[in-house]
Enzyme design. Structure first.
Site, mmCIF file in Angstrom:
data_model
loop_
_atom_site.group_PDB
_atom_site.id
_atom_site.type_symbol
_atom_site.label_atom_id
_atom_site.label_comp_id
_atom_site.label_asym_id
_atom_site.label_seq_id
_atom_site.Cartn_x
_atom_site.Cartn_y
_atom_site.Cartn_z
ATOM 1 C CB SER A 402 -0.942 0.005 1.211
ATOM 2 O OG SER A 402 -1.922 -0.997 1.078
ATOM 3 C CB THR A 550 1.320 1.618 6.982
ATOM 4 O OG1 THR A 550 -0.074 1.700 6.674
ATOM 5 C CG2 THR A 550 1.637 2.472 8.187
#
Length: 617
Positions: A402, A550
């Site tokens: 991601s 993150t």
């Protein structure tokens, strides 16, 4: 342990492995030597050397997880200190103490005894290699000196040994020298034949057969074979089996020439040839490794060579022996692929050294996290590019997961597909990935970034189209740039960054983020501004504002399935305070199954560590 230390340690393992391989190769050839005609097969001896060198290179170079069957070797360090620029270390040392006592963080990393041993061996290897090269240069200088002191034979017909011998032979310069040497051939690119003056004292037939022996070396290209054997032995000078194999290669060359010269000759001529060999051995003080000498034998091998001269092998050509040897060598090489070691390192925590705010070091990530086989922390000054922290394996590429949403945001706002923090708001539809319950809702750019909604990013990339998507990735110089996706699935536009073809290392993440922060990418100002606005930010107690993303993903097993017992955890971004900006990337790979996502765990650990030493940045 740094990547350089790991490479040096792998060099030590490769050195030990090639000695073990040399023992196996020597055992195989020792069995095959009992079979007819095998000692004369120079190809087998050179191939044996190549097998040992190939084993050395296979262990030294990166290995294949699909072939390896042995578990990783953990290299445990007794202590570990962060690799911080000198200015940062000095600032930390000057920080005021707030507890009962203050301590200076270690400025150097205490190497494990394994690393020190590996470094010592590398130094010994380089010294030995230099010595071996010097010996070769001395031998070459001696041969050139002999050639310079001799007289070139221009009237070849006036020398009994040369009468008609050079007809049809490759070009070679013949030099007669007044020295107690055996007739010898040397010179890879400019062959020269040295003939001692005392050769004229032998019978004419003996002289002619001796010269024919040397010319046979030339026709068989033995100079090239000899050079290859010497090069391989020099490369692995420390391996005693390489010397034995090279000596047997020389032995095979001499036996092969004897066989060709004496083929179909009567027994009397064979005896004369053997007598000439004995006479030359008495005259020769020592052999020269870089030359092919007629008397290039030792007292221990003379009897065997004369026996083969008098009674040549009349059996088979040794095809069975060659097949057996090839099978054994292939088995040793394949074994080196399967049983080569894989290296990982385990780092013990540093004990508390100073006040609580400085007790945390960049490694390990947190007290509860297991030691990781793959981990990295990279922190770089955005303006100058100077490394501030560089710990662990930071050059290994893995899926961006991601964290790639930063890239999608830049592309989306630059292209106009994304408009502001809340537009477009897209509804969830059946068939979209819904791995997390929060993804089953209408999503806008802000909630997309916050919740890492995969299907929202897929809508952006799909609207871009494959050609424009590839163009952005190429202009960003992002990781390996491979957005083809899984082979045969045509999913590069929607899944290439999710455990698929697109991979990036922490070092490359930091390089990309520097371009982003310094606005060096081919994008509109809105793309930079809006991406910064929607990224989650954290404000530390000391005033640093951290923008980051993150990422969590499962490693992919060799069979293509996800490894559900482990997770990659990413946290990348930049931190600002006043006019100062630093970019960072942290990556960890769990070694056992955890109950929480790796990305948030890595983020929290990094923010704690950043709070501990960011005052010195």
């Amino acid at each position: 342990m740094t990547p350089i230390d790991l490479l040096i340690f792998r060099f030590l393992l490769a050195s030990c492995g090639c000695v073990a391989a040399g023992l196996g190769v020597w055992a195989v050839t020792a069995l095959c030597r009992r079979l007819p005609d095998f000692p004369m097969q120079r190809s087998m001896w050179l191939l044996s050397q190549i097998t040992v060198v190939a084993t050395f290179l296979v262990i030294l170079l990166p290995h294949s997880e699909r072939l390896r069957v042995v578990p990783p070797i953990d290299i445990e360090l007794a202590t570990q200190a962060q690799s911080v620029a000198p200015e940062t270390t000095a600032a930390l040392a000057a920080a005021p103490a707030t507890g009962a006592a203050s301590a200076t963080p270690p400025e150097t990393v205490e190497r494990s005894w394994l690393v020190l041993g590996a470094q010592t061996w590398l130094l010994v290897y380089l010294l030995g290699l230099g010595y071996s090269l010097i010996r070769l240069l001395q031998a070459r200088r001696m041969l050139n000196g002999l050639a310079a002191a001799g007289c070139r034979v221009s009237a070849l017909d006036q020398h009994h040994a040369l009468a008609g011998a050079l007809a049809g032979a490759p070009a070679v310069a013949v030099i007669e020298v007044d020295a107690p040497i055996s007739p010898m051939l040397f010179g890879l690119f400019r062959p020269r034949l040295l003939l001692p003056r005392h050769l004229r004292g032998l019978e004419v037939l003996q002289q002619q057969m001796i010269v024919e022996h040397e010319l046979t070396h030339l026709r068989r290209r033995d100079l090239q074979w000899m050079t290859a054997g010497i090069f391989l032995q020099t490369l692995l000078w420390f391996n005693p089996f390489m010397r034995l194999l090279r000596e047997n290669l020389s032995w095979a060359q001499e036996l092969g020439c004897d066989r060709d010269v004496l083929r179909d000759r009567p027994r009397a001529q064979r005896k004369a040839y053997a007598a000439a060999l004995v006479a030359q051995l008495k005259m020769q003080h020592h052999s020269v490794r870089t030359a092919l000498a007629f008397g290039g034998v030792s007292a221990s091998t003379l009897a065997g060579r004369i026996a083969l001269i008098r009674e040549p092998v009349t059996g088979s050509r040794g095809r069975g022996a060659r097949i057996a040897a090839l099978g054994g060598l292939a088995g040793i090489f394949v074994g080196s692929l399967a049983f080569q070691p894989a290296l990982a390192w385990r780092i013990d925590p540093v004990p508390e050294l100073a006040p609580p705010t400085l007790a945390k070091t960049p490694w390990p990530f947190n007290d509860a996290a297991p030691p990781a086989a793959l981990n990295c922390t990279a922190l770089v000054d955005a303006a100058s590019g100077r490394r501030l922290v560089h710990e662990g394996r930071c050059d290994e590429r893995v899926t961006p997961a991601s964290t790639f949403n930063i890239v999608v945001s830049l592309m989306g706002y630059d292209s106009g597909i994304l408009r502001d923090e809340h537009a477009p708001a897209l509804p969830f539809k059946a068939g979209y990935p819904a791995w997390i319950p929060s993804w089953r809702a209408t999503t806008d750019p802000t909630s997309w970034i916050s919740n890492s909604v995969v299907w929202y990013a897929q809508q952006v990339t799909s609207k871009l189209g494959a050609e424009r998507f590839q163009g952005y990735i190429k202009s960003f110089d992002y990781g390996n740039g491979d957005v083809t996706g899984d082979p045969g699935k045509n999913n590069g536009l929607t899944l290439s960054w999710v455990g698929s073809s697109l991979k990036i290392s922490p070092v490359e993440q930091v390089a990309f983020l520097r371009k982003l922060v310094n606005r060096q990418l081919p994008l509109t100002p809105k793309a930079y501004d809006m991406t910064t606005r929607i990224l989650t930010s954290e404000t530390l107690a000391n005033g640093w504002v951290v923008h980051g993303k993150t990422g969590t993903a499962y490693p992919v097993l060799p069979d293509g399935k996800d490894d559900r017992k482990r997770q990659y955890g990413w946290y990348v971004g930049w931190a600002q305070k006043g006019e100062r900006t630093v970019v960072f990337a942290r990556l960890a790979l769990d070694q056992k199954q955890e109950t929480s996502a790796a990305g948030p765990r890595v983020k929290q650990a990094f923010l704690r560590d950043l709070s501990a030493w960011s005052a010195a940045l």
